[in-house]
Scaffold this motif. Structure first.
Motif, PDB file in Angstrom:
ATOM      1  N   THR A 152       0.853  -1.182   0.000  1.00  9.53           N
ATOM      2  CA  THR A 152       0.000   0.000   0.000  1.00  9.53           C
ATOM      3  C   THR A 152       0.891   1.234   0.000  1.00  9.53           C
ATOM      4  O   THR A 152       2.063   1.155   0.384  1.00  9.53           O
ATOM      5  CB  THR A 152      -0.893   0.030   1.239  1.00  9.53           C
ATOM      6  N   PRO A 153       0.364   2.387  -0.373  1.00  8.23           N
ATOM      7  CA  PRO A 153       1.200   3.591  -0.390  1.00  8.23           C
ATOM      8  C   PRO A 153       1.828   3.894   0.961  1.00  8.23           C
ATOM      9  O   PRO A 153       2.936   4.388   1.035  1.00  8.23           O
ATOM     10  CB  PRO A 153       0.211   4.682  -0.815  1.00  8.23           C
ATOM     11  N   SER A 154       1.118   3.627   2.043  1.00  4.42           N
ATOM     12  CA  SER A 154       1.630   3.929   3.372  1.00  4.42           C
ATOM     13  C   SER A 154       2.565   2.844   3.895  1.00  4.42           C
ATOM     14  O   SER A 154       3.187   3.007   4.932  1.00  4.42           O
ATOM     15  CB  SER A 154       0.461   4.101   4.351  1.00  4.42           C
ATOM     16  N   GLU A 155       2.647   1.729   3.194  1.00  8.40           N
ATOM     17  CA  GLU A 155       3.514   0.615   3.567  1.00  8.40           C
ATOM     18  C   GLU A 155       3.188   0.061   4.950  1.00  8.40           C
ATOM     19  O   GLU A 155       4.057  -0.454   5.640  1.00  8.40           O
ATOM     20  CB  GLU A 155       4.986   1.036   3.491  1.00  8.40           C
ATOM     21  N   VAL A 156       1.945   0.185   5.371  1.00  6.99           N
ATOM     22  CA  VAL A 156       1.528  -0.401   6.638  1.00  6.99           C
ATOM     23  C   VAL A 156       1.303  -1.898   6.477  1.00  6.99           C
ATOM     24  O   VAL A 156       1.600  -2.680   7.370  1.00  6.99           O
ATOM     25  CB  VAL A 156       0.242   0.291   7.159  1.00  6.99           C
ATOM     26  N   TYR A 157       0.785  -2.301   5.333  1.00  4.94           N
ATOM     27  CA  TYR A 157       0.516  -3.726   5.110  1.00  4.94           C
ATOM     28  C   TYR A 157       0.739  -4.083   3.648  1.00  4.94           C
ATOM     29  O   TYR A 157       0.817  -3.210   2.770  1.00  4.94           O
ATOM     30  CB  TYR A 157      -0.928  -4.058   5.494  1.00  4.94           C
ATOM     31  N   ILE A 158       0.858  -5.388   3.408  1.00  9.41           N
ATOM     32  CA  ILE A 158       0.913  -5.911   2.054  1.00  9.41           C
ATOM     33  C   ILE A 158      -0.120  -7.023   1.939  1.00  9.41           C
ATOM     34  O   ILE A 158      -0.479  -7.670   2.930  1.00  9.41           O
ATOM     35  CB  ILE A 158       2.305  -6.447   1.669  1.00  9.41           C
ATOM     36  N   ILE A 159      -0.637  -7.222   0.741  1.00 13.87           N
ATOM     37  CA  ILE A 159      -1.581  -8.303   0.457  1.00 13.87           C
ATOM     38  C   ILE A 159      -0.841  -9.359  -0.353  1.00 13.87           C
ATOM     39  O   ILE A 159      -0.255  -9.040  -1.396  1.00 13.87           O
ATOM     40  CB  ILE A 159      -2.807  -7.781  -0.317  1.00 13.87           C
ATOM     41  N   LYS A 160      -0.853 -10.582   0.135  1.00 14.48           N
ATOM     42  CA  LYS A 160      -0.167 -11.660  -0.560  1.00 14.48           C
ATOM     43  C   LYS A 160      -0.804 -12.988  -0.159  1.00 14.48           C
ATOM     44  O   LYS A 160      -1.614 -13.044   0.778  1.00 14.48           O
ATOM     45  CB  LYS A 160       1.322 -11.647  -0.215  1.00 14.48           C
ATOM     46  N   PRO A 161      -0.465 -14.084  -0.841  1.00  8.08           N
ATOM     47  CA  PRO A 161      -1.051 -15.376  -0.489  1.00  8.08           C
ATOM     48  C   PRO A 161      -0.742 -15.781   0.950  1.00  8.08           C
ATOM     49  O   PRO A 161       0.354 -15.572   1.457  1.00  8.08           O
ATOM     50  CB  PRO A 161      -0.393 -16.330  -1.489  1.00  8.08           C
ATOM     51  N   SER A 162      -1.756 -16.343   1.596  1.00  2.38           N
ATOM     52  CA  SER A 162      -1.630 -16.869   2.956  1.00  2.38           C
ATOM     53  C   SER A 162      -1.873 -18.365   2.896  1.00  2.38           C
ATOM     54  O   SER A 162      -2.806 -18.824   2.231  1.00  2.38           O
ATOM     55  CB  SER A 162      -2.657 -16.198   3.882  1.00  2.38           C
ATOM     56  N   LEU A 163      -1.057 -19.151   3.578  1.00  5.18           N
ATOM     57  CA  LEU A 163      -1.115 -20.607   3.482  1.00  5.18           C
ATOM     58  C   LEU A 163      -2.518 -21.131   3.755  1.00  5.18           C
ATOM     59  O   LEU A 163      -3.084 -20.892   4.821  1.00  5.18           O
ATOM     60  CB  LEU A 163      -0.123 -21.235   4.473  1.00  5.18           C
TER      61      LEU A 163
END
Length: 323
Positions: free
Chosen positions: A14-25
């Motif tokens: 995200t622009p704020s670099e607070v979180y990322i979205i990616k695959p979760s097991l």
């Protein structure tokens, strides 16, 4: 509610670099902390992509499917092409009786799997929908009517790389009861609480049942009129003890969704027993969590006012030093 019918193995900062979205097991897509997040850190503030005002129904009756579908079709058709693609990318739990062939057929399952209460309506929030469930969440969320947004914030410290998790359901239920509620989303929870040993599960189930009992009884007892005399003082002390037990159980179960309520009850019980300093302490503890959600909320105002009042009462009851 995270996941999608088509997954892209990419990291999405995200622009704020607070979180990322990616695959979760085993969970499709998930939301992960891009850096260590301190309690109260805002993670997502999101307005609804689609909002549906449900038609009035009798108590206990289901909403008429065709009326909801009609509203969904109208709302979906008003979206831009990119927002329509975003909507259709979200996870959909499909019941065995449903036969879905076109994109339009998926409108209802997607909305059902990802919508949240927004006061008198239901809204779909694409970013919030990517967050997976836990029966011991590390984040909390709420609908902010003033801002018209759903707010997600860290309820405890979340380490860099740790998955951000919220609860989709009320948590004061046994493991078996929670599993039944989660069936509507089409998955079995494997969080720490649900993957625990048989012995630990029994302990956890017992704690949650006692938390629910205490919260219900204490809300009633502490709203009753304050009496006087020896009997009233004994009751006040009993309520203090029960509230401290409640706080201990909630913290042992790590049920961050219930911290503010437990601390508020502890504050009220100590004030009733005229233990003003302790009452102010617990009011400030509750306020800390209320302000994480919304510092301008009525609940935050209530705790702020209580803390100030109890502090003044504590000072008023201090005896001057003897000469």
């Amino acid at each position: 509610m995270a996941g999608a019918r088509t997954l892209n193995n990419v990291t999405c900062p995200t622009p704020s670099e607070v979180y990322i979205i990616k695959p979760s097991l085993n969970k499709g897509l998930g939301v992960f902390a891009a850096r260590t997040l301190q309690p109260g850190t805002p993670i997502i503030r999101e307005g609804p992509l689609v909002t549906i005002l449900p038609p009035p129904v009798a108590d206990g009756a289901d909403y008429p499917r065709e009326a909801i579908m009609s509203s969904l079709r109208n709302a979906f058709s008003s979206l831009s092409e990119s927002d329509q693609s975003l909507y259709l990318s979200l996870y959909a739990h499909v019941f065995p009786t449903e036969q879905l062939q076109t994109d339009e057929d998926y409108l209802m399952p997607i909305f059902r799997s990802n919508s949240f209460n927004t006061g008198d309506s239901f809204g779909l929030f694409p970013k919030v929908s990517r967050i997976n469930h836990s029966c011991r969440p590390n984040a909390a969320y709420f609908w902010n009517q003033r801002l018209g947004k759903r707010i997600v914030y860290a309820a405890r410290e979340i380490k860099e790389g740790e998955e951000i998790l919220v609860s989709y359901i009320p948590l004061l239920m046994t493991k078996a009861e929670r599993a039944m509620r989660l069936n509507q989303y089409g998955f079995k929870c494997d969080c720490d609480a649900c993957a625990a040993s048989m012995g630990d599960t029994v302990v956890s189930d017992s704690r949650r049942a006692e938390i629910r009992r205490l919260m219900e009884s204490l809300e009633s007892d502490l709203s009753a009129e304050v009496g006087s005399g020896v009997v009233a003082k004994r009751k006040a002390q009993r309520l203090v003890n029960e509230c401290l037990k409640l706080v201990s159980l909630v913290e042992a179960e790590q049920l961050v969704d219930y911290y503010a309520q437990a601390y508020r009850l502890a504050s009220s019980s100590h004030a009733r027993a005229e233990l003003w300093e302790q009452g102010a302490y617990w009011a400030l503890k509750s306020l800390e969590f209320r302000e994480m959600a919304d510092e301008f909320s009525p609940e935050a105002y209530e705790m702020r006012k209580a803390a100030a009042s109890f502090t003044l009462s504590s000072k008023a009851n201090l005896k001057p030093d003897s000469q």
